[in-house]
Design a protein around this motif. Structure first.
Motif, PDB file in Angstrom:
ATOM      1  N   ASN A  10       0.830  -1.209   0.000  1.00 45.00           N
ATOM      2  CA  ASN A  10       0.000   0.000   0.000  1.00 45.00           C
ATOM      3  C   ASN A  10       0.861   1.254   0.000  1.00 45.00           C
ATOM      4  O   ASN A  10       0.584   2.207  -0.733  1.00 45.00           O
ATOM      5  N   ASN A  11       1.900   1.271   0.830  1.00 47.62           N
ATOM      6  CA  ASN A  11       2.772   2.449   0.907  1.00 47.62           C
ATOM      7  C   ASN A  11       3.490   2.709  -0.412  1.00 47.62           C
ATOM      8  O   ASN A  11       3.667   3.853  -0.815  1.00 47.62           O
ATOM      9  N   LYS A  12       3.889   1.652  -1.104  1.00 49.56           N
ATOM     10  CA  LYS A  12       4.500   1.819  -2.426  1.00 49.56           C
ATOM     11  C   LYS A  12       3.477   2.372  -3.415  1.00 49.56           C
ATOM     12  O   LYS A  12       3.799   3.212  -4.252  1.00 49.56           O
ATOM     13  N   GLY A  13       2.253   1.903  -3.318  1.00 45.24           N
ATOM     14  CA  GLY A  13       1.184   2.413  -4.181  1.00 45.24           C
ATOM     15  C   GLY A  13       0.889   3.878  -3.922  1.00 45.24           C
ATOM     16  O   GLY A  13       0.682   4.655  -4.870  1.00 45.24           O
ATOM     17  N   PHE A  14       0.871   4.277  -2.652  1.00 47.34           N
ATOM     18  CA  PHE A  14       0.646   5.691  -2.311  1.00 47.34           C
ATOM     19  C   PHE A  14       1.750   6.556  -2.904  1.00 47.34           C
ATOM     20  O   PHE A  14       1.493   7.626  -3.461  1.00 47.34           O
ATOM     21  N   LEU A  15       2.998   6.094  -2.785  1.00 49.61           N
ATOM     22  CA  LEU A  15       4.137   6.826  -3.335  1.00 49.61           C
ATOM     23  C   LEU A  15       4.010   6.951  -4.851  1.00 49.61           C
ATOM     24  O   LEU A  15       4.190   8.037  -5.409  1.00 49.61           O
ATOM     25  N   LEU A  16       3.694   5.848  -5.514  1.00 47.66           N
ATOM     26  CA  LEU A  16       3.562   5.866  -6.967  1.00 47.66           C
ATOM     27  C   LEU A  16       2.438   6.810  -7.410  1.00 47.66           C
ATOM     28  O   LEU A  16       2.596   7.569  -8.369  1.00 47.66           O
TER      29      LEU A  16
END
Length: 138
Positions: A10-16
């Motif tokens: 999820n955190n990688k998705g938020f960053l992307l």
């Protein structure tokens, strides 16, 4: 996938999401800045709004996207961007809301992507890969 892996994903998705929406809007803002906000001033003049307000687009298309990208007050900056594009849709693209473009896509699909992407960031927050994560606006 366990809870820790899901949170990391999820955190990688938020960053992307922050980087994608922020960078694309930043390109838009740089183009407007390079033109001296001529198109925006013209639209505002046509609506009887002082053209001086065109420089507010600098905040909505340059400053706020940079803050969104780095993850500083991402929720607040995403609201600024969303407001900026809501006004842009209403003033400059109002006639396109209920139309299709030459390729069969929605007449305001790009502006809607920026608007709804920014609203998504507001609801999701910055995630852990951000400069600031302690405020309610992150």
């Amino acid at each position: 996938m366990n809870a820790l892996q899901k949170e990391e994903s999820n955190n990688k998705g938020f960053l992307l999401l922050r980087i994608t929406i922020g960078v694309l809007i930043l390109f838009h803002g740089i183009a407007n800045m390079n033109s001296g906000y001529a198109f925006i001033k013209e639209v505002l003049d046509g609506c009887g709004i002082p053209s001086l307000l065109a420089y507010g687009v600098f905040v909505g298309e340059i400053v706020a996207p940079i803050l969104m990208i780095i993850g500083y007050k991402a929720k607040l900056s995403s609201l600024v961007v969303a407001f900026n594009f809501l006004i842009a849709i209403l003033l400059a693209h109002g006639a396109d809301i209920f139309s299709l473009n030459q390729f069969g896509g929605w007449g305001i699909e790009l502006q809607a992507l920026y608007l709804l992407g920014s609203v998504s960031i507001f609801f999701l927050g910055a995630g852990k890969y951000a400069v600031s994560t302690t405020s309610k606006w992150d």
